[in-house]
Write a protein that holds these residues in place. Sequence first.
Motif, PDB file in Angstrom:
ATOM      1  N   LYS A   1      -4.671   2.717   6.954  1.00 51.52           N
ATOM      2  CA  LYS A   1      -4.802   3.291   5.385  1.00 51.52           C
ATOM      3  C   LYS A   1      -5.712   4.466   4.700  1.00 51.52           C
ATOM      4  O   LYS A   1      -5.419   4.829   4.176  1.00 51.52           O
ATOM      5  N   ARG A   2      -6.951   4.308   5.281  1.00 49.72           N
ATOM      6  CA  ARG A   2      -7.955   5.491   4.926  1.00 49.72           C
ATOM      7  C   ARG A   2      -7.238   7.093   5.542  1.00 49.72           C
ATOM      8  O   ARG A   2      -6.945   8.710   5.004  1.00 49.72           O
TER       9      ARG A   2
ATOM     10  N   GLY B   1      -0.103   5.017   0.344  1.00 48.10           N
ATOM     11  CA  GLY B   1      -1.194   6.278   0.526  1.00 48.10           C
ATOM     12  C   GLY B   1      -0.631   7.522   0.564  1.00 48.10           C
ATOM     13  O   GLY B   1       0.314   8.186  -0.269  1.00 48.10           O
ATOM     14  N   SER B   2      -1.467   8.354  -0.248  1.00 47.50           N
ATOM     15  CA  SER B   2      -0.942   9.847  -0.751  1.00 47.50           C
ATOM     16  C   SER B   2      -0.513  10.074  -2.007  1.00 47.50           C
ATOM     17  O   SER B   2      -0.112   8.972  -2.302  1.00 47.50           O
ATOM     18  N   SER B   3      -0.168  10.872  -2.708  1.00 50.04           N
ATOM     19  CA  SER B   3      -0.109  11.680  -3.927  1.00 50.04           C
ATOM     20  C   SER B   3       1.106  12.985  -4.150  1.00 50.04           C
ATOM     21  O   SER B   3       1.224  12.821  -5.060  1.00 50.04           O
TER      22      SER B   3
ATOM     23  N   ARG C   1      -4.274   8.039   2.829  1.00 51.34           N
ATOM     24  CA  ARG C   1      -4.304   8.411   2.707  1.00 51.34           C
ATOM     25  C   ARG C   1      -4.934  10.275   2.100  1.00 51.34           C
ATOM     26  O   ARG C   1      -4.751  10.666   1.321  1.00 51.34           O
ATOM     27  N   ARG C   2      -5.365  10.142   3.637  1.00 47.69           N
ATOM     28  CA  ARG C   2      -5.390  12.145   3.705  1.00 47.69           C
ATOM     29  C   ARG C   2      -4.172  12.653   4.689  1.00 47.69           C
ATOM     30  O   ARG C   2      -3.964  13.582   4.265  1.00 47.69           O
TER      31      ARG C   2
ATOM     32  N   PHE D   1       0.687  -1.163  -0.248  1.00 48.01           N
ATOM     33  CA  PHE D   1      -0.299   0.057   0.626  1.00 48.01           C
ATOM     34  C   PHE D   1       0.574   1.032   0.024  1.00 48.01           C
ATOM     35  O   PHE D   1       1.770   1.044   1.129  1.00 48.01           O
TER      36      PHE D   1
ATOM     37  N   THR E   1       8.237   9.928  -0.669  1.00 50.36           N
ATOM     38  CA  THR E   1       7.666   9.099   0.049  1.00 50.36           C
ATOM     39  C   THR E   1       8.249   8.386   1.396  1.00 50.36           C
ATOM     40  O   THR E   1       9.644   8.262   1.293  1.00 50.36           O
TER      41      THR E   1
ATOM     42  N   PRO F   1       2.963  11.207   1.316  1.00 55.29           N
ATOM     43  CA  PRO F   1       2.715   9.896   0.850  1.00 55.29           C
ATOM     44  C   PRO F   1       3.191   9.147   1.335  1.00 55.29           C
ATOM     45  O   PRO F   1       5.098   9.256   2.400  1.00 55.29           O
TER      46      PRO F   1
END
Length: 381
Positions: A119-120, A85-87, A123-124, A83, A92, A128
């Motif tokens: 993981k939620r 997360g974020s971009s 993503r925020r 996984f 990273t 990353p």
Amino acid sequence: MVTTSRHQARLKVRDYLEKQLVSLRAGEPLPPIRTLMRESGASLARLNGILDDLEAQGLIERRPRQGIFKAADLRSGSTLEPFVGSSGGSATLTIGVILDSWPHGVNNAYLADLFRYLKRHLRRSPRPCRLVYEFVEAFGEEGGETPRLLTSPGIDGVIFMPFTRGGLEFLNGWRPASRPVVCFGRELRNDQVPQVYVDHRLGGAKAAEYLLQLGHRRICTVSSAMFEGSPDDLRLRGYRQVLERSGVPIDPNLTVEAENRYDQVNQRLARVFDRASSPTAVFVTGGVLMPAVLHALASLGKTVPADLSLLSYDDTEESRTYHPPITVVRQPLDQAMGVLLNEMLNWIEGGHDGRRRVMLPPELVVRESCAPVRETDNAPN
């Protein structure tokens, strides 16, 4: 009687997927989603929910535009990176997650929820982040094995989730050196490691207070094998303190401690209900035991809540499939993962505010599995 048709359907699909995984080597793909739906008979929503659980447990790896693959073996210190997360534009971060037990030794539904919330929040995250998992089966007699993620290069921070006595004692003696280490789920004696955990004593107390309000006095508790400071131990302490303050005697014959085995739970609950003064309520201190407890109660012909009330710890997605819906003590896992990640990122960025312990209160969620005791139920036999 508690019916679990949705739960059984879910188990059937999971069993199908696990058989698929057994037939594959690490890195090999599973069939396409449409094939999995057709062969398992599952809807897309149900199939994706179970795949989420398998991914959270490190058993599969989803690769965008490529498919679903069997993950590498995670036991004995091997790692997986399933996984990112974020971009955002920043570099990273690589965050390690250490569990001191192979996932089948803990409540898989609980673990799946835990990683879903983590993981939620990733993503925020403004940065990353990539997760790297490590499962350590044993720490040995004298300090034992040191998880590789604590010393391996390229790891920016570590989230440590101790489930066993060995992991807890290891972390109590650990002194973070090259990277931040944050503990989730346990209160440590080590003030060098920031800690985010749930007030399990309060959770046990809330369960006791609610059952007492309903008039129950003969309450059976069902717990996993415990050690001092384990969640089940702390929940029982909070529960017993409320009973003692209320002047309700604690009957050792109503205390069940069992492994997560249907035959053992069946046998021990059968002995409890064979007594002249059988319980009017059951408090399950760990959600991992709920399927075995439900099976045992069905075998005994007990109807919930007509014959007895049932209350459990942990509000997992799986637990919400039972009928009638089970009254639970819910851990604030979503909030906990947010606080945990914030602690980690603050420390990595050099802005840690010195806060070392964050204790979060659990919540009692009242559903349909508990009812007021009948006047004759608490009468001496």
